[in-house]
Design an enzyme around this catalytic site. Structure first.
Site, mmCIF file in Angstrom:
data_model
loop_
_atom_site.group_PDB
_atom_site.id
_atom_site.type_symbol
_atom_site.label_atom_id
_atom_site.label_comp_id
_atom_site.label_asym_id
_atom_site.label_seq_id
_atom_site.Cartn_x
_atom_site.Cartn_y
_atom_site.Cartn_z
ATOM 1 N N HIS A 1 -7.900 -7.376 -7.852
ATOM 2 C CA HIS A 1 -8.363 -7.751 -6.968
ATOM 3 C C HIS A 1 -8.780 -6.573 -5.922
ATOM 4 O O HIS A 1 -7.610 -7.512 -4.209
ATOM 5 C CB HIS A 1 -7.036 -9.174 -6.723
ATOM 6 C CG HIS A 1 -6.818 -10.410 -7.662
ATOM 7 N ND1 HIS A 1 -6.596 -9.303 -8.956
ATOM 8 C CD2 HIS A 1 -7.235 -11.482 -8.247
ATOM 9 C CE1 HIS A 1 -6.488 -10.335 -9.802
ATOM 10 N NE2 HIS A 1 -7.137 -12.261 -8.795
ATOM 11 N N SER B 1 -6.879 -1.343 -0.733
ATOM 12 C CA SER B 1 -6.249 -0.861 -1.651
ATOM 13 C C SER B 1 -7.172 0.179 -2.692
ATOM 14 O O SER B 1 -7.586 1.429 -2.630
ATOM 15 C CB SER B 1 -5.712 -2.321 -2.575
ATOM 16 O OG SER B 1 -6.941 -2.642 -2.768
ATOM 17 N N HIS C 1 0.645 -1.289 0.039
ATOM 18 C CA HIS C 1 0.612 0.272 -0.402
ATOM 19 C C HIS C 1 1.257 1.221 0.219
ATOM 20 O O HIS C 1 0.401 2.106 -0.499
ATOM 21 C CB HIS C 1 -0.786 -0.034 1.164
ATOM 22 C CG HIS C 1 -2.612 -1.154 0.931
ATOM 23 N ND1 HIS C 1 -2.688 -1.267 1.880
ATOM 24 C CD2 HIS C 1 -2.503 -1.745 0.431
ATOM 25 C CE1 HIS C 1 -3.270 -2.437 1.919
ATOM 26 N NE2 HIS C 1 -3.448 -2.421 0.174
ATOM 27 N N GLU D 1 -13.906 -7.427 -7.522
ATOM 28 C CA GLU D 1 -14.021 -9.211 -7.122
ATOM 29 C C GLU D 1 -14.357 -9.817 -7.020
ATOM 30 O O GLU D 1 -16.351 -9.989 -7.557
ATOM 31 C CB GLU D 1 -14.366 -8.394 -5.946
ATOM 32 C CG GLU D 1 -14.392 -8.780 -4.536
ATOM 33 C CD GLU D 1 -13.320 -10.577 -4.178
ATOM 34 O OE1 GLU D 1 -12.473 -9.240 -3.555
ATOM 35 O OE2 GLU D 1 -13.887 -11.097 -3.863
ATOM 36 N N ASP E 1 -3.501 -7.684 -7.491
ATOM 37 C CA ASP E 1 -3.223 -8.382 -5.857
ATOM 38 C C ASP E 1 -3.721 -10.063 -5.793
ATOM 39 O O ASP E 1 -5.028 -10.099 -4.699
ATOM 40 C CB ASP E 1 -3.449 -7.854 -4.721
ATOM 41 C CG ASP E 1 -3.055 -7.828 -3.787
ATOM 42 O OD1 ASP E 1 -2.329 -8.524 -3.436
ATOM 43 O OD2 ASP E 1 -3.737 -7.453 -2.549
#
Ligand code: SAM
Length: 282
Positions: A41, A102, A18, A120, A166
């Site tokens: 993701h 994120s 991050h 997602e 990610d």
């Protein structure tokens, strides 16, 4: 799909990931022109560090827990302030309880002209993420398999921005899916910045990944790594990596300033190591 990021939110790997994310965004913000972040993701968006899952591992205590209240050297402090500000924004009373993932960190930094697309796959997580951004016209959340978007959603209209990748690494084949998606994405949008997270765990896995990245012939790939302890058997997560394609030109120097401090703070008894290397140059 068993992976639940709530167990790991705010751990050492999230901190490093991050901080890099915020440095890339800070660079994009130097120009007024709009940018778009594509978070492939995205997870839940926000995590309760006092919730069951986070409490069970306590991983955040050796991650954000070690960083949030510490006095940092000025140069490092300046570079991590956007990240820490995003965390503080979720904890206005000063007690660290909520950790932004994120999409929340990105959203905290967007200006009026910028956009965020979050993907997602987990139906419940996608639903919660959508609820978390309800009514926010700058953000669009879609329940979709991330690996499908590289051939369909790139380049974004703004032609400026970042693709953050990610994956959970719960199934075999994530490293090869990452390489394949980069090749596909880069063909459609060679000028985009791509940041791919990876775990440092199994021996040989990262070497094979880097070799595969080199073989793509894609230029301008920066490799950033931090380990918190030496490798051990049986293999256990001991480091975090990020490959950044088309990184901001300042990122190499910024990470050479920040990673030594993070390696010291986040490692077991000062056994942390860091590295900043080019996988491929111009
Ligand atoms: N990027 C988030 C952050 O920094 O806060 C954390 C993401 S977590 C490591 C990985 C997420 O990817 C999980 O929420 C998981 O449900 C989701 N996921 C797994 N496979 C996926 C896929 N094929 N496409 C999109 N999301 C996926």
């Amino acid at each position: 799909m068993n992976y639940r990021h709530a167990f790991h939110a705010g751990n050492f790997a999230d901190v490093v990931k991050h901080v890099i994310l915020t440095r890339i965004l800070a660079y994009l913000m130097r120009k007024d022109a709009a940018f778009r972040v594509i978070d492939t993701h995205a997870g839940l968006g926000i995590y309760d560090l006092f919730g069951d899952q986070a409490e069970r591992t306590g991983e955040w205590q050796d991650g954000i827990g070690r960083l949030i209240h510490v006095k940092l050297p000025q140069q490092v402090e300046e570079l991590v302030t956007p990240y820490l500000d995003a965390v503080r924004a979720q904890n206005p009373d000063g007690t660290l309880r909520y950790y932004p993932g994120s999409p929340f960190i990105t959203r905290h930094m967007l200006r009026a002209q910028d956009r965020l697309m979050g993907f997602e796959l987990h139906p419940m997580d996608a639903e919660r993420l959508r609820e978390n951004f309800a009514g926010d016209f700058q953000t669009r959340i879609t329940q979709l398999d991330a690996w499908k978007i590289f051939g369909t959603h790139l380049p974004p209209r703004e032609k400026r921005g970042l693709v953050l990748v990610d994956p959970p690494f719960e199934e075999k084949g994530e490293f090869s899916r990452m390489v394949k998606s980069l090749v596909q994405g880069h063909q459609r949008w060679p000028g985009g910045t791509y940041a791919y997270w990876y775990p440092i765990k199994e021996p040989g896995e990262v070497d094979a990944y880097i070799k595969a990245l080199k073989a793509t012939g894609i230029p301008k790939i920066l490799r950033l790594e931090l380990t918190i302890r030496p490798a051990s058997a049986p293999p256990r997560l001991h480091g975090t990596g990020m490959v950044v394609v088309n990184p901001p030109y300042v990122l190499e120097e910024e990470m050479k300033t920040v990673l030594p401090m993070l390696a010291e703070l986040l490692s077991d008894e000062g056994r942390g190591r860091w590295s900043v290397e080019w996988v491929a140059g111009e």
